[in-house]
Design a protein around this motif. Structure first.
Motif, PDB file in Angstrom:
ATOM      1  N   LEU A   1      74.011  80.976  57.779  1.00 35.04           N
ATOM      2  CA  LEU A   1      75.123  80.394  57.041  1.00 35.04           C
ATOM      3  C   LEU A   1      74.683  80.133  55.611  1.00 35.04           C
ATOM      4  O   LEU A   1      73.580  79.645  55.381  1.00 35.04           O
ATOM      5  CB  LEU A   1      75.572  79.078  57.675  1.00 35.04           C
ATOM      6  N   LEU A   2      75.543  80.451  54.634  1.00 34.13           N
ATOM      7  CA  LEU A   2      75.229  80.213  53.240  1.00 34.13           C
ATOM      8  C   LEU A   2      76.521  80.045  52.466  1.00 34.13           C
ATOM      9  O   LEU A   2      77.575  80.515  52.887  1.00 34.13           O
ATOM     10  CB  LEU A   2      74.400  81.357  52.655  1.00 34.13           C
ATOM     11  N   THR A   3      76.437  79.346  51.348  1.00 34.11           N
ATOM     12  CA  THR A   3      77.585  79.176  50.474  1.00 34.11           C
ATOM     13  C   THR A   3      77.325  79.959  49.202  1.00 34.11           C
ATOM     14  O   THR A   3      76.241  79.868  48.619  1.00 34.11           O
ATOM     15  CB  THR A   3      77.812  77.687  50.157  1.00 34.11           C
ATOM     16  N   CYS A   4      78.301  80.751  48.799  1.00 32.12           N
ATOM     17  CA  CYS A   4      78.131  81.572  47.601  1.00 32.12           C
ATOM     18  C   CYS A   4      79.486  81.819  46.952  1.00 32.12           C
ATOM     19  O   CYS A   4      80.530  81.584  47.560  1.00 32.12           O
ATOM     20  CB  CYS A   4      77.427  82.875  47.938  1.00 32.12           C
ATOM     21  N   PRO A   5      79.472  82.297  45.695  1.00 32.35           N
ATOM     22  CA  PRO A   5      80.744  82.596  45.031  1.00 32.35           C
ATOM     23  C   PRO A   5      81.390  83.831  45.643  1.00 32.35           C
ATOM     24  O   PRO A   5      80.741  84.856  45.839  1.00 32.35           O
ATOM     25  CB  PRO A   5      80.336  82.845  43.577  1.00 32.35           C
ATOM     26  N   VAL A   6      82.670  83.698  45.955  1.00 28.27           N
ATOM     27  CA  VAL A   6      83.453  84.813  46.491  1.00 28.27           C
ATOM     28  C   VAL A   6      84.659  84.990  45.583  1.00 28.27           C
ATOM     29  O   VAL A   6      85.408  84.045  45.343  1.00 28.27           O
ATOM     30  CB  VAL A   6      83.903  84.540  47.941  1.00 28.27           C
ATOM     31  N   GLY A   7      84.816  86.188  45.066  1.00 30.42           N
ATOM     32  CA  GLY A   7      85.951  86.490  44.217  1.00 30.42           C
ATOM     33  C   GLY A   7      87.124  86.971  45.049  1.00 30.42           C
ATOM     34  O   GLY A   7      86.973  87.833  45.915  1.00 30.42           O
ATOM     35  N   ILE A   8      88.269  86.387  44.795  1.00 32.97           N
ATOM     36  CA  ILE A   8      89.485  86.772  45.513  1.00 32.97           C
ATOM     37  C   ILE A   8      90.500  87.218  44.474  1.00 32.97           C
ATOM     38  O   ILE A   8      90.689  86.559  43.452  1.00 32.97           O
ATOM     39  CB  ILE A   8      90.023  85.597  46.352  1.00 32.97           C
ATOM     40  N   SER A   9      91.132  88.364  44.736  1.00 32.01           N
ATOM     41  CA  SER A   9      92.059  88.910  43.757  1.00 32.01           C
ATOM     42  C   SER A   9      93.191  89.652  44.446  1.00 32.01           C
ATOM     43  O   SER A   9      92.986  90.311  45.470  1.00 32.01           O
ATOM     44  CB  SER A   9      91.332  89.870  42.821  1.00 32.01           C
ATOM     45  N   ASP A  10      94.382  89.535  43.856  1.00 30.94           N
ATOM     46  CA  ASP A  10      95.514  90.330  44.330  1.00 30.94           C
ATOM     47  C   ASP A  10      95.661  91.597  43.490  1.00 30.94           C
ATOM     48  O   ASP A  10      96.639  92.315  43.591  1.00 30.94           O
ATOM     49  CB  ASP A  10      96.802  89.509  44.332  1.00 30.94           C
ATOM     50  N   GLN A  11      94.648  91.882  42.651  1.00 29.22           N
ATOM     51  CA  GLN A  11      94.685  93.067  41.793  1.00 29.22           C
ATOM     52  C   GLN A  11      93.648  94.117  42.183  1.00 29.22           C
ATOM     53  O   GLN A  11      93.480  95.105  41.463  1.00 29.22           O
ATOM     54  CB  GLN A  11      94.461  92.655  40.337  1.00 29.22           C
ATOM     55  N   LEU A  12      92.953  93.916  43.302  1.00 34.41           N
ATOM     56  CA  LEU A  12      91.969  94.924  43.720  1.00 34.41           C
ATOM     57  C   LEU A  12      92.694  96.230  44.041  1.00 34.41           C
ATOM     58  O   LEU A  12      93.652  96.235  44.806  1.00 34.41           O
ATOM     59  CB  LEU A  12      91.195  94.456  44.950  1.00 34.41           C
ATOM     60  N   GLY A  13      92.241  97.302  43.452  1.00 39.98           N
ATOM     61  CA  GLY A  13      92.870  98.593  43.677  1.00 39.98           C
ATOM     62  C   GLY A  13      92.261  99.366  44.837  1.00 39.98           C
ATOM     63  O   GLY A  13      92.655 100.488  45.106  1.00 39.98           O
ATOM     64  N   ILE A  14      91.304  98.759  45.510  1.00 38.07           N
ATOM     65  CA  ILE A  14      90.653  99.404  46.639  1.00 38.07           C
ATOM     66  C   ILE A  14      91.098  98.713  47.924  1.00 38.07           C
ATOM     67  O   ILE A  14      91.484  97.555  47.915  1.00 38.07           O
ATOM     68  CB  ILE A  14      89.109  99.356  46.508  1.00 38.07           C
ATOM     69  N   ARG A  15      91.028  99.427  49.018  1.00 41.99           N
ATOM     70  CA  ARG A  15      91.469  98.861  50.290  1.00 41.99           C
ATOM     71  C   ARG A  15      90.284  98.423  51.139  1.00 41.99           C
ATOM     72  O   ARG A  15      90.248  98.656  52.332  1.00 41.99           O
ATOM     73  CB  ARG A  15      92.303  99.872  51.048  1.00 41.99           C
ATOM     74  N   LEU A  16      89.333  97.784  50.481  1.00 43.33           N
ATOM     75  CA  LEU A  16      88.177  97.286  51.217  1.00 43.33           C
ATOM     76  C   LEU A  16      87.646  96.048  50.532  1.00 43.33           C
ATOM     77  O   LEU A  16      87.919  95.791  49.371  1.00 43.33           O
ATOM     78  CB  LEU A  16      87.092  98.363  51.345  1.00 43.33           C
TER      79      LEU A  16
END
Length: 140
Positions: free
Chosen positions: A88-103
């Protein structure tokens, strides 16, 4: 020393370094598949996969990320607890509704400084070896 091994997965007819990760969203854990990308700075998750009842991702720090086409997209960095194998670890996760990839992408920030990551291409697997901190100052 803890080592976690992940076999590559067959995706769209090709064997690729995709691994399962868990993310704690509110009090709920959700499983995601992520492409391990040593060239990506941040772990990136598609906003459509995040239930707003568990996380209002737009409260995170807004940053501009340059994507493969050269354009930039808005990404919201949130400190999120991840599960990588048994770790288990805490790290920065980027979340976007503009990702042009499906992964989703597992990037370096918060991961590659805690694990030695080895792409074992010939064995079609990834190894994550936890870096043990001894508490000694190794700056010389």
């Amino acid at each position: 020393m803890t080592t976690v091994r992940f076999p590559y997965k067959q995706i769209r007819g090709k064997v690729q370094p995709f691994i399962p990760i868990g993310m704690k969203l509110g009090e709920t854990w959700k499983r995601f598949e992520a492409y391990v990308d040593s060239g990506a700075t941040y772990t990136l998750i598609q906003a459509q996969q995040i239930d707003p009842a568990f996380l209002d991702f737009r409260t995170g720090e807004r940053v501009a990320i340059q994507v493969g086409s050269g354009s930039t997209i808005a990404v919201y960095l949130n400190q999120i607890q991840l599960q990588l194998g048994t770790e288990l670890l805490t790290c920065p996760v980027g979340i976007s509704d503009q990702l042009g990839i499906r992964l989703n992408v597992l990037g370096k920030a918060g991961i590659f400084d805690r694990f030695h990551v080895c792409f074992r291409q010939s064995q079609r697997s990834l190894l994550f070896e936890k870096i043990e901190v001894t508490g000694e100052d190794s700056s010389g």
